[in-house]
Design an enzyme around this catalytic site. Structure first.
Site, PDB file in Angstrom:
ATOM      1  N   ASP A 189      16.437  26.816  24.070  1.00  0.00           N
ATOM      2  CA  ASP A 189      17.361  28.488  24.282  1.00  0.00           C
ATOM      3  C   ASP A 189      16.733  28.807  25.781  1.00  0.00           C
ATOM      4  OD1 ASP A 189      18.236  31.561  24.034  1.00  0.00           O
ATOM      5  OD2 ASP A 189      16.321  31.751  23.547  1.00  0.00           O
ATOM      6  N   TRP A 191      10.908  31.371  27.246  1.00  0.00           N
ATOM      7  CA  TRP A 191      10.395  33.045  27.669  1.00  0.00           C
ATOM      8  C   TRP A 191       9.522  33.515  28.429  1.00  0.00           C
ATOM      9  CZ3 TRP A 191       8.336  37.386  24.372  1.00  0.00           C
ATOM     10  CH2 TRP A 191       8.307  38.546  24.973  1.00  0.00           C
ATOM     11  N   TYR A 198      14.721  35.984  31.987  1.00  0.00           N
ATOM     12  CA  TYR A 198      13.811  35.071  32.135  1.00  0.00           C
ATOM     13  C   TYR A 198      12.739  34.333  33.536  1.00  0.00           C
ATOM     14  CZ  TYR A 198      14.184  35.263  26.879  1.00  0.00           C
ATOM     15  OH  TYR A 198      14.319  35.039  25.951  1.00  0.00           O
TER      16      TYR A 198
END
Length: 153
Positions: A57, A29, A62
């Site tokens: 992930d 992220w 993002y």
């Protein structure tokens, strides 16, 4: 690349999926928003894998998709069998612009997943999350679209 960790990673079942994931995962992220972050992400993914992490992930939102592109490069750089990794992404906020480029409509779920796979340079991901609820789309529509993704592989 062989996982040569001296640290004993613990693995657990991911809900009732039958998939085992490391208790720690790597998400990008905040680490893959720009081109300058690419090598750092590649290094971090490699280091995480060396220490037993198998769960990676990301999300379409993002870095406006850039994070998925960088994660895909990092995964490819590992040069390990795809079946050794568990990859997830999230859908809701697509690229900027366009009235149907976000939400959990069937249209966005299918097109968003297609675009995520292209950015990741993968044929499939193991887990797709709905990044948040969508009050504009009936839950039944979202569930049917997610089921469609599952059936199409």
């Amino acid at each position: 690349m062989e996982n040569k960790s001296t640290t004993k990673m613990e693995y657990r079942y991911f809900g009732k999926t039958g998939i085992k994931v490391s208790v720690l995962s790597f998400g990008n992220w905040l680490t893959s928003d720009s081109a300058e972050d690419e090598q750092r992400t590649i290094d971090c993914v490699k280091r995480a894998y060396e220490h037993g992490v198998n769960f990676f992930d990301t999300a379409e939102v993002y870095g406006s998709g850039r994070a998925e592109t960088i994660m895909g490069k990092a995964i490819k750089n590992l040069n390990v069998p795809r079946e050794d990794l568990v990859i997830s992404t999230k859908l809701f906020w697509g690229p900027v612009g366009g009235v149907n480029k976000n939400g959990l409509s069937r249209k966005h779920i299918i097109e968003g997943m297609k675009n995520s796979l292209k950015r990741l340079e993968l044929d499939y991901v193991d887990v797709v999350f709905c990044h948040r609820p969508d009050n504009s789309t009936p839950i039944e529509e979202t569930v049917r679209a997610m089921n469609y993704l599952i059936e199409k592989g």
